[in-house]
Design a protein around this motif. Structure first.
Motif, PDB file in Angstrom:
ATOM      1  N   LYS A 125     -35.525 -56.416 -48.223  1.00  0.00           N
ATOM      2  CA  LYS A 125     -35.807 -56.576 -46.794  1.00  0.00           C
ATOM      3  C   LYS A 125     -34.655 -56.026 -45.952  1.00  0.00           C
ATOM      4  O   LYS A 125     -34.875 -55.329 -44.950  1.00  0.00           O
ATOM      5  N   SER A 126     -33.428 -56.337 -46.364  1.00  0.00           N
ATOM      6  CA  SER A 126     -32.270 -55.832 -45.628  1.00  0.00           C
ATOM      7  C   SER A 126     -32.246 -54.310 -45.643  1.00  0.00           C
ATOM      8  O   SER A 126     -31.908 -53.661 -44.644  1.00  0.00           O
ATOM      9  N   ARG A 127     -32.641 -53.741 -46.771  1.00  0.00           N
ATOM     10  CA  ARG A 127     -32.682 -52.291 -46.865  1.00  0.00           C
ATOM     11  C   ARG A 127     -33.733 -51.709 -45.923  1.00  0.00           C
ATOM     12  O   ARG A 127     -33.501 -50.683 -45.273  1.00  0.00           O
ATOM     13  N   ALA A 128     -34.888 -52.350 -45.855  1.00  0.00           N
ATOM     14  CA  ALA A 128     -35.944 -51.882 -44.953  1.00  0.00           C
ATOM     15  C   ALA A 128     -35.475 -51.920 -43.506  1.00  0.00           C
ATOM     16  O   ALA A 128     -35.714 -50.977 -42.734  1.00  0.00           O
ATOM     17  N   ASP A 129     -34.794 -52.998 -43.128  1.00  0.00           N
ATOM     18  CA  ASP A 129     -34.282 -53.117 -41.763  1.00  0.00           C
ATOM     19  C   ASP A 129     -33.264 -52.020 -41.471  1.00  0.00           C
ATOM     20  O   ASP A 129     -33.276 -51.409 -40.395  1.00  0.00           O
ATOM     21  N   ALA A 130     -32.371 -51.762 -42.433  1.00  0.00           N
ATOM     22  CA  ALA A 130     -31.345 -50.744 -42.226  1.00  0.00           C
ATOM     23  C   ALA A 130     -31.949 -49.346 -42.177  1.00  0.00           C
ATOM     24  O   ALA A 130     -31.494 -48.491 -41.412  1.00  0.00           O
ATOM     25  N   GLU A 131     -32.980 -49.106 -42.976  1.00  0.00           N
ATOM     26  CA  GLU A 131     -33.638 -47.800 -42.964  1.00  0.00           C
ATOM     27  C   GLU A 131     -34.318 -47.550 -41.628  1.00  0.00           C
ATOM     28  O   GLU A 131     -34.359 -46.427 -41.132  1.00  0.00           O
ATOM     29  N   ARG A 132     -34.818 -48.633 -41.027  1.00  0.00           N
ATOM     30  CA  ARG A 132     -35.563 -48.507 -39.776  1.00  0.00           C
ATOM     31  C   ARG A 132     -34.643 -48.329 -38.572  1.00  0.00           C
ATOM     32  O   ARG A 132     -34.892 -47.478 -37.720  1.00  0.00           O
ATOM     33  N   VAL A 133     -33.578 -49.120 -38.498  1.00  0.00           N
ATOM     34  CA  VAL A 133     -32.773 -49.115 -37.268  1.00  0.00           C
ATOM     35  C   VAL A 133     -31.272 -49.018 -37.516  1.00  0.00           C
ATOM     36  O   VAL A 133     -30.505 -48.964 -36.560  1.00  0.00           O
ATOM     37  N   GLY A 134     -30.838 -48.988 -38.763  1.00  0.00           N
ATOM     38  CA  GLY A 134     -29.410 -49.031 -39.028  1.00  0.00           C
ATOM     39  C   GLY A 134     -28.747 -47.663 -39.022  1.00  0.00           C
ATOM     40  O   GLY A 134     -29.396 -46.622 -39.020  1.00  0.00           O
ATOM     41  N   SER A 135     -27.427 -47.688 -39.043  1.00  0.00           N
ATOM     42  CA  SER A 135     -26.631 -46.471 -39.167  1.00  0.00           C
ATOM     43  C   SER A 135     -26.616 -46.030 -40.628  1.00  0.00           C
ATOM     44  O   SER A 135     -27.123 -46.730 -41.515  1.00  0.00           O
ATOM     45  N   ASP A 136     -26.036 -44.869 -40.880  1.00  0.00           N
ATOM     46  CA  ASP A 136     -25.888 -44.421 -42.258  1.00  0.00           C
ATOM     47  C   ASP A 136     -25.119 -45.446 -43.078  1.00  0.00           C
ATOM     48  O   ASP A 136     -25.476 -45.740 -44.224  1.00  0.00           O
ATOM     49  N   ASP A 137     -24.041 -45.980 -42.508  1.00  0.00           N
ATOM     50  CA  ASP A 137     -23.250 -46.979 -43.232  1.00  0.00           C
ATOM     51  C   ASP A 137     -24.081 -48.209 -43.544  1.00  0.00           C
ATOM     52  O   ASP A 137     -23.991 -48.773 -44.644  1.00  0.00           O
ATOM     53  N   ASP A 138     -24.870 -48.650 -42.566  1.00  0.00           N
ATOM     54  CA  ASP A 138     -25.723 -49.832 -42.783  1.00  0.00           C
ATOM     55  C   ASP A 138     -26.714 -49.583 -43.914  1.00  0.00           C
ATOM     56  O   ASP A 138     -26.930 -50.451 -44.770  1.00  0.00           O
ATOM     57  N   HIS A 186     -33.616 -38.285 -47.098  1.00  0.00           N
ATOM     58  CA  HIS A 186     -33.323 -39.278 -48.128  1.00  0.00           C
ATOM     59  C   HIS A 186     -33.442 -40.717 -47.616  1.00  0.00           C
ATOM     60  O   HIS A 186     -33.271 -41.664 -48.374  1.00  0.00           O
ATOM     61  N   ARG A 187     -33.711 -40.882 -46.354  1.00  0.00           N
ATOM     62  CA  ARG A 187     -33.792 -42.242 -45.831  1.00  0.00           C
ATOM     63  C   ARG A 187     -35.085 -42.933 -46.257  1.00  0.00           C
ATOM     64  O   ARG A 187     -35.085 -44.112 -46.569  1.00  0.00           O
ATOM     65  N   HIS A 188     -36.177 -42.209 -46.259  1.00  0.00           N
ATOM     66  CA  HIS A 188     -37.473 -42.874 -46.299  1.00  0.00           C
ATOM     67  C   HIS A 188     -37.996 -43.026 -47.719  1.00  0.00           C
ATOM     68  O   HIS A 188     -39.033 -42.495 -48.088  1.00  0.00           O
ATOM     69  N   ASP A 189     -37.252 -43.776 -48.532  1.00  0.00           N
ATOM     70  CA  ASP A 189     -37.700 -44.043 -49.891  1.00  0.00           C
ATOM     71  C   ASP A 189     -37.785 -45.538 -50.153  1.00  0.00           C
ATOM     72  O   ASP A 189     -37.578 -46.002 -51.260  1.00  0.00           O
ATOM     73  N   GLN A 190     -38.086 -46.292 -49.103  1.00  0.00           N
ATOM     74  CA  GLN A 190     -38.235 -47.745 -49.248  1.00  0.00           C
ATOM     75  C   GLN A 190     -39.340 -48.080 -50.234  1.00  0.00           C
ATOM     76  O   GLN A 190     -39.225 -49.025 -51.023  1.00  0.00           O
TER      77      GLN A 190
END
Length: 231
Positions: A125-138, A186-190
């Motif tokens: 879930k945390s990964r999904a949130d970071a993929e949606r609105v987070g920075s690269d670091d997040d 590479h972001r969208h592999d949730q």
């Protein structure tokens, strides 16, 4: 002791602790202060201290002993290992990740327990949130936590230790990979990570290992594409 102010608090906290170890404040075999004590000494949060400890483990300066604490095992970072990590490029890192994480994923599907599933669900879930609105670091930090949860679910302390040792280089390579890909390919592999978790939940080692291998190979293909486009 002055509080830490720079933006990379984890790295600065780790550097400050490493400097104290190198200076001889704690001898080899000495136990570090408790997490709570280090929070007060460094002026940072508990999560920062925990990540700094992981960083020092990756540098080969300390080791955690279950039920006993964290102990100094070297006064200086191994230059040989550090040189290898600095020379390693993204493909090198991905090859090591395949060797370590694919095996760990199969074991996780066989050995996971309810606590492991809870951890996987939370990190996914945390990964999904970071993929949606987070920075690269997040995103990288959240992704790393998911993969750490997979390795922990294998219940093999040696695999976990190898992962922790290599984690700083994994993080660096993942950030490099994102920076090489301005279109965020590479972001969208949730979904790929969801497949891994579902296979572990169903105790399906074959599907779990295939999904992990495919996810890492996807990163490799993306890295090759980014490299070719930059030529």
């Amino acid at each position: 002791m002055a509080e830490l102010r720079r933006f990379s608090l984890v790295e600065q906290a780790a550097d400050q602790l490493a400097a104290r170890i190198t200076a001889g404040e704690w001898e080899i075999g000495a136990k570090l202060p408790t997490e709570s004590a280090l929070v007060g000494e460094l002026g940072v949060g508990r999560s920062t201290v925990r990540e700094a400890i992981k960083e020092l483990r990756g540098r080969g300066l300390i080791e955690a002993r279950q039920g006993s604490g964290v102990f100094v095992i070297a006064l200086e970072r191994s230059e040989e290992w550090g040189a290898v990590l600095r020379r390693a490029d993204i493909d090198d890192v991905l090859e090591v990740r395949e060797a370590l994480e694919v095996k760990a994923t199969g074991l996780a599907a066989e050995r996971r327990d309810a606590r492991d599933l809870g951890r996987l669900k939370a990190t996914l879930k945390s990964r999904a949130d970071a993929e949606r609105v987070g920075s690269d670091d997040d995103l990288v930090d959240a992704d790393l936590e998911f993969h750490r949860a997979v390795v922990r679910a294998a219940h093999n302390p040696v695999l976990s230790e190898l992962f922790e040792t290599f984690a700083p280089r994994i993080r660096s390579a993942m950030l490099d990979l994102l920076q090489l890909s301005p279109d965020d390919r590479h972001r969208h592999d949730q979904n790929a990570h969801s497949v891994i978790m579902d296979a572990i939940r169903r105790r399906d080692p074959a599907t779990a290992t295939a999904a992990m291998l495919d996810q890492l190979e996807s990163d490799r293909r993306g890295n090759e594409q980014a490299a070719s486009e930059s030529e």
